[in-house]
Design an enzyme around this catalytic site. Structure first.
Site, PDB file in Angstrom:
ATOM      1  N   LYS A   1     -17.793  -1.205   5.403  1.00 46.07           N
ATOM      2  CA  LYS A   1     -18.249  -2.138   4.382  1.00 46.07           C
ATOM      3  C   LYS A   1     -19.767  -2.097   4.195  1.00 46.07           C
ATOM      4  CE  LYS A   1     -17.263  -6.776   2.721  1.00 46.07           C
ATOM      5  NZ  LYS A   1     -16.615  -8.072   3.016  1.00 46.07           N
TER       6      LYS A   1
ATOM      7  N   PHE B   1     -11.693  -7.911  13.160  1.00 47.61           N
ATOM      8  CA  PHE B   1     -10.588  -8.330  12.296  1.00 47.61           C
ATOM      9  C   PHE B   1     -10.265  -7.220  11.290  1.00 47.61           C
ATOM     10  CE2 PHE B   1      -9.114 -10.487   8.353  1.00 47.61           C
ATOM     11  CZ  PHE B   1      -7.858 -10.840   8.841  1.00 47.61           C
ATOM     12  N   GLN B   2      -9.004  -6.915  11.190  1.00 49.89           N
ATOM     13  CA  GLN B   2      -8.501  -5.848  10.306  1.00 49.89           C
ATOM     14  C   GLN B   2      -9.171  -4.498  10.576  1.00 49.89           C
ATOM     15  OE1 GLN B   2      -8.328  -7.296   6.187  1.00 49.89           O
ATOM     16  NE2 GLN B   2      -6.266  -8.042   6.624  1.00 49.89           N
TER      17      GLN B   2
ATOM     18  N   MET C   1      24.176   9.000   2.766  1.00 49.99           N
ATOM     19  CA  MET C   1      23.984  10.227   3.534  1.00 49.99           C
ATOM     20  C   MET C   1      24.190   9.960   5.027  1.00 49.99           C
ATOM     21  SD  MET C   1      23.638  13.369   2.951  1.00 49.99           S
ATOM     22  CE  MET C   1      22.742  13.986   1.527  1.00 49.99           C
TER      23      MET C   1
ATOM     24  N   GLU D   1       0.815  -1.223   0.000  1.00 49.79           N
ATOM     25  CA  GLU D   1       0.000   0.000   0.000  1.00 49.79           C
ATOM     26  C   GLU D   1       0.848   1.272   0.000  1.00 49.79           C
ATOM     27  OE1 GLU D   1      -0.604  -2.631   1.853  1.00 49.79           O
ATOM     28  OE2 GLU D   1      -2.720  -3.194   1.666  1.00 49.79           O
TER      29      GLU D   1
END
Lengths: 192, 586
Positions: free
Chosen positions: B165, B115-116, B483, B53
Site C-alpha cells: 500500500k 491484518f489481511q 462425472m 475474487e
C-alpha cells in the site's frame, strides 16, 4: 535452444500417470550450473520447482558471481533418469529469472569440489590420531581446544565423506558441509 | 523527483492504459484502496466488480480466451489474493495470459502477520508463470510493463504483481510505455529450419498420417488456425483437436475427426493409435489425451511443435522436437511443403481414409433421442442447431456436460470455446461467460453448465445484472455430480458416495431473486421452445434442462487403457472396464 531427440535408442517412456512398468531405467547423478538474476525469491523458485515436481536435490549451493552482484550461480546436484534430467533442465530454463542452465555432467569434463568443517571431540590417543589422519587428507586445523579440533577439508565429495567417516571413529563429530561447487574444465568462460 | 511525479496507484492505471487495457475485473479492499481511488478519477479503464475474487480471475480468462488479449485482475491483499489462487492455477494450466494485481500490506508491516497479510508471492509462485513483489515505487512502472510482456510472450500464463500500500501512495514520475522486455527472457518463436525440412520429409513419406493440434494453436492467434486449416486441406491429412484446441479447425470439415482423448471420438483415437506419422501442434500429450503412454501410438514417428521446450519429451518421447510458435512453424512448414515436387502416396492416403471412414461409421456419438426424459446429448445438439447461425461463444463448467458440449457442439472458428481443461475447475463457466460477454457485447454467450458446478460461483449472477450482460446459463440438471457418479459406477460398484445433488435450490426462484429470467424444461417436447425462449430474451437467462439422470459420457478410454481399448457404451454385466492398476489413476 538445444532439444535432443531420443538420442539413446532404448530411452523409455517417462513416468507419466499411465505408466505401469516400474521404472528400471538407470538413474544418474548430474551436476547443473544455473545462472540466475540475483533477485528475491529466485532460489525459492528453483527449490519449489524441484519439490513441486518431485525431483531430487542431492546438494545445492548459491552465491553471486558477478562484480555488480546482479547475477548468481546455483550449483545443483541431482539424480534422475535421462528423461527426468532433460526435463529438469527444460523446467529450469523456463523460469523467467533463469539466464541459462548448464548440465556440466553432459557438457564435458568439469571440476567438482566441496568444503567441510569437521569438529572432532576427542582426547589422548584419539586426539593425536585425528591430527595424523587430517595430515594424510591434507585437512587444515581451523580451530582447537584441549579436547577438540575443527578441521577444514576440501576436495571431491568422496574424499570429504571418507575423512568424516574416519573422524567418526575417533570421537563425537559435528559437520558443516558446503555442498558441491562445480565449473567446467578448459579456457571457455561460461557467459552470464 | 521531478514535478511530474504521480502516485504509485496512478502509475498502475497509466501503465494499464498504455498496455491497451480497457477492462479490469476486481474486488476492492483495504490494501488496494489507492488504486481504486485512481480508477475513480479516470475514464479509460472500466472496472467490473465481481462478487468473489475467483470469479474475477475466471472472467479475465474468458475475456482473454475470447479476444486473444491479456486479462487483467485487481484484488486486495490476504483473502483477495488467496481467493484468486484457483483462477491463477487454472490460467497457468491452460496457458491463458493474465496480469493479476494484488494489494499488499505496507512494506514496513510485511512479515508481521498484519491484518489481511499473506505471503502472496510465496503462495502464487507455483501457480503463476512469474510473479513480482514491488517494494520500491521506482520499480513499479518497469514491473508493470514487464509483467505484460511475460504474460503474453512465449507460452502465455498468469503473472502476479504484489503492490504494498505504501508503494501505491509513494510518488514517482512516469516515463511512458517502454517495450517492457525482460533482460534475459526471450522465448523462441521461430523454428529451426532444418527441423522443418525434416518434418516435411517425414510427412511426405507418411502412409497413415494424423495431425493432433491443441490450445497452442488458439493461443498463437487466428492466423495459426488459418494456417493449420490451409495445411490440412493442402495435404488431405486427417486432423483431430484436443479439448483446448476446439475451433482451431472447422468442425464441419470432413477432414476433422473430432476431439481425441478420454472422451474423444472412436475415429480420432484409433487414428492416433494406428498412425505412422503424428504431427503434434501446440498440444502437450496430456494424460487425458494419451491414455496409457506405453501403448500410445506405438508405431508412429512423432513430430512435436511447441513453444515451451519443457512440454517436449515430458510425457511421451518424440522423434522430432521443434521449438516454435504454432503460426510461425505452420508458415514455414507450408512454405517448405509447397517447395517440394514430391507428394505423399495418394494410394496410401486413400487406404488410410478408407480405414478412418470405417471407424467413423461406428457413429460413436450416436444416442437415442427418444424417451420420456431429455437426453443431455440431445439438449446440447439442439442448443447447437438453434444457435449456430449466431456464431455463439460457449463456456462450460466441468464434468459430463463439459464433455458433451465438446462432443456435440461444433466450433468452426477459434476463440469461440472457453473451458477449464487442465485444472478442471468447477465454477469456471459463468464468470468466464461474463468476461467473454464484456469483450463481445453483441454476441450470444452461453455457459453450458451442470447443476453442481454452477453453484460453485453462483454469486456472479449478480455481476451479470449489474453490467447488463445478457449471458445465458444452460444447465443440464441430472441431480448428480455426473462425472463423479460415472466414475463411481465404473470403479466403485455404483456406490454413489456424496455425489447426489441434495437440497438443490429452486433455480427459477433463484433466477428471479437475482433479476434473471428463468426457464425450466422437463418435457422433451418443450426443449426447442425452451432454448428459443432463452436466446430470444434480451438479458441474462438461467435455463434449466431436467435431463436423464443415468446417462454417462461415452465413448470413453477407461483409466489405464490404451486408445484402441476404448469403450463405446456401458460395460456389460460382469465385465470389468478398469483393472486394479487403472483404479488408482485419476
Amino acid at each position: 535452444m538445444a532439444i535432443s531427440g531420443p538420442s539413446e535408442k532404448n530411452a523409455k517412456q517417462p513416468g507419466a500417470a499411465y505408466e505401469f512398468i516400474s521404472n528400471t531405467e538407470d538413474k544418474r547423478r548430474h551436476t547443473f550450473a544455473v545462472i540466475v538474476d540475483n533477485e528475491p525469491g529466485v532460489l525459492a523458485r528453483v527449490i519449489g520447482l524441484f519439490s513441486g515436481r518431485g525431483y531430487n536435490i542431492e546438494s545445492l549451493t548459491v552465491s553471486t558471481v558477478t562484480e555488480d552482484e546482479s547475477t548468481s550461480r546455483i550449483n545443483i546436484v541431482t539424480i534422475g533418469t535421462a528423461m527426468v534430467i532433460e526435463q529438469i533442465k527444460a523446467q529450469l530454463e523456463r523460469l523467467v529469472p533463469v539466464h541459462n542452465v548448464h548440465d556440466l555432467t553432459i557438457e564435458g569434463p568439469h571440476v567438482e569440489k566441496e568444503l567441510a568443517l569437521v569438529k572432532v571431540k576427542a582426547t589422548d590417543h584419539q586426539r593425536r590420531e585425528s591430527l595424523r589422519i587430517a595430515d594424510i587428507y591434507k585437512a587444515r586445523v581451523a580451530d582447537t581446544t584441549l579436547e577438540s579440533f575443527v578441521f577444514l577439508i576440501d576436495g571431491e565429495a568422496e574424499k570429504v565423506d571418507s575423512f568424516i567417516e574416519m573422524m567418526r571413529a575417533l570421537g563425537e563429530v559435528e559437520v558443516a558441509r558446503s555442498g558441491v561447487v562445480a565449473i567446467s574444465r578448459g579456457s571457455t568462460i561460461t557467459p552470464v | 523527483m521531478s514535478t511530474d511525479a504521480i502516485s504509485g496507484a496512478e502509475i498502475v492505471i497509466k501503465a494499464l492504459a498504455d498496455q491497451g487495457v480497457d477492462v479490469v475485473f476486481g474486488y476492492p479492499g483495504g490494501a488496494v484502496l489507492p488504486i481504486y481511488d485512481a480508477l475513480f478519477k479516470q475514464n479509460h479503464i472500466r472496472h467490473i466488480l465481481v462478487r468473489h475474487e475467483q470469479g474475477a480471475v475466471h472472467a479475465a480468462e474468458g475475456y482473454a480466451r475470447s479476444t486473444g488479449k491479456p486479462g487483467v485482475v485487481l484484488v486486495t491483499s490476504g483473502p483477495g489474493a488467496t481467493n484468486a489462487v484457483t483462477g491463477l492455477t487454472d490460467a497457468l494450466l491452460d496457458s491463458i495470459p493474465l496480469v493479476c494485481l494484488t494489494g499488499q500490506v505496507p512494506t514496513h508491516l510485511i512479515g508481521n502477520d498484519a491484518f489481511q497479510e499473506c505471503d502472496t508471492t510465496g503462495i502464487t509462485r507455483p501457480c503463476t508463470k512469474h510473479n513480482y513483489l514491488v517494494k520500491r515505487v521506482d520499480d513499479l512502472e518497469k514491473t508493470m510493463h514487464e509483467a505484460f510482456y511475460v504474460a503474453t510472450s512465449g507460452r502465455p500464463g498468469p503473472v502476479v504483481i504484489d503492490i504494498p500500500k505504501d508503494v501505491q501512495f509513494a510518488s514517482h514520475d512516469y516515463q511512458g510505455k517502454t517495450n517492457g522486455h525482460h533482460k534475459t527472457y526471450r522465448p523462441q518463436v521461430k523454428a529451426d529450419h532444418a527441423r522443418i525440412e525434416e518434418a516435411v520429409e517425414l510427412l511426405m513419406n507418411a502412409k497413415k498420417p494424423v495431425i493432433y493440434a491443441g490450445g497452442g494453436v488458439i493461443n498463437s492467434g487466428p492466423a495459426a488456425s488459418q494456417l493449420l486449416t490451409d495445411f490440412v486441406r493442402m495435404t488431405n491429412f486427417p486432423v483431430t483437436l484436443t479439448l483446448m484446441g476446439l475451433g482451431a479447425f472447422p468442425a464441419q470439415d470432413p477432414q476433422f475427426l473430432g476431439m481425441l482423448g478420454m472422451h474423444g471420438t472412436y475415429e480420432a483415437n484409433w487414428a492416433m493409435h494406428d498412425c505412422d506419422v503424428m504431427l503434434c501442434l501446440g498440444a502437450r500429450f496430456d494424460d487425458r489425451i494419451t491414455g496409457r503412454v506405453d501403448a500410445f501410438a506405438p508405431n508412429s514417428k512423432k513430430i512435436h511443435i511447441d513453444i515451451d521446450p519443457s512440454s517436449i519429451n515430458k510425457n511421451v518421447r518424440v522423434d522430432l522436437p521443434i521449438v516454435a510458435d504454432a503460426a510461425h512453424a505452420m508458415e514455414d512448414l507450408i512454405k517448405v511443403w509447397k517447395s517440394k515436387h514430391k507428394k505423399p502416396s495418394e494410394a496410401a492416403l486413400a487406404a488410410w481414409w478408407k480405414q478412418i471412414e470405417e471407424w467413423r461409421s461406428k457413429d460413436c456419438l450416436a444416442y437415442d433421442p427418444e424417451g420420456e426424459t431429455i437426453k443431455p446429448q440431445h439438449a446440447i445438439k439442439r442448443l447447437y442447431e438453434l444457435t449456430k447461425d449466431r456464431d455463439p461463444l460457449i463456456t462450460t463448467e466441468v464434468g459430463q456436460h463439459q464433455m458433451w458440449a465438446a462432443q456435440y457442439f461444433q466450433f468452426e472458428k477459434p476463440n469461440r470455446w472457453m473451458t477449464s481443461g487442465g485444472l478442471g475447475t468447477m465454477g469456471y463457466g459463468m464468470p468466464a461467460a461474463i468476461g467473454a460477454q464484456l469483450a463481445h457485447p453483441e454476441k450470444l454467450v452461453i455457459d453450458i453448465a451442470g447443476e453442481a458446478s454452477i453453484l460453485m460461483n453462483i454469486q456472479e449472477m449478480s455481476t451479470a445484472v449489474q453490467y447488463r450482460l445478457p449471458v445465458k446459463v444452460f444447465v443440464l440438471n441430472n441431480q448428480y455430480m455426473g462425472m463423479v457418479r460415472q466414475w463411481q459406477e465404473l470403479l466403485h460398484g455404483s456406490r454413489y458416495s456424496e455425489s447426489y445433488s441434495e437440497a438443490l435450490p429452486d433455480f427459477l426462484k433463484l433466477a428471479e431473486a437475482y433479476g434473471w429470467k428463468g426457464v425450466r424444461v422437463t418435457d422433451p417436447a418443450d426443449l426447442d421452445a425452451g432454448i428459443q425462449e432463452m436466446i430470444d430474451h434480451d438479458g441474462p437467462v438461467f435455463c434449466e434442462i431436467a435431463v436423464d439422470q443415468s446417462e454417462n459420457c461415452y465413448p470413453m478410454i477407461p483409466s489405464g487403457a490404451a486408445h484402441n481399448e476404448m469403450l463405446l457404451g456401458p460395460v456389460q454385466e460382469g465385465e470389468e472396464a478398469i483393472d486394479e492398476k487403472g483404479k488408482v489413476l485419476v
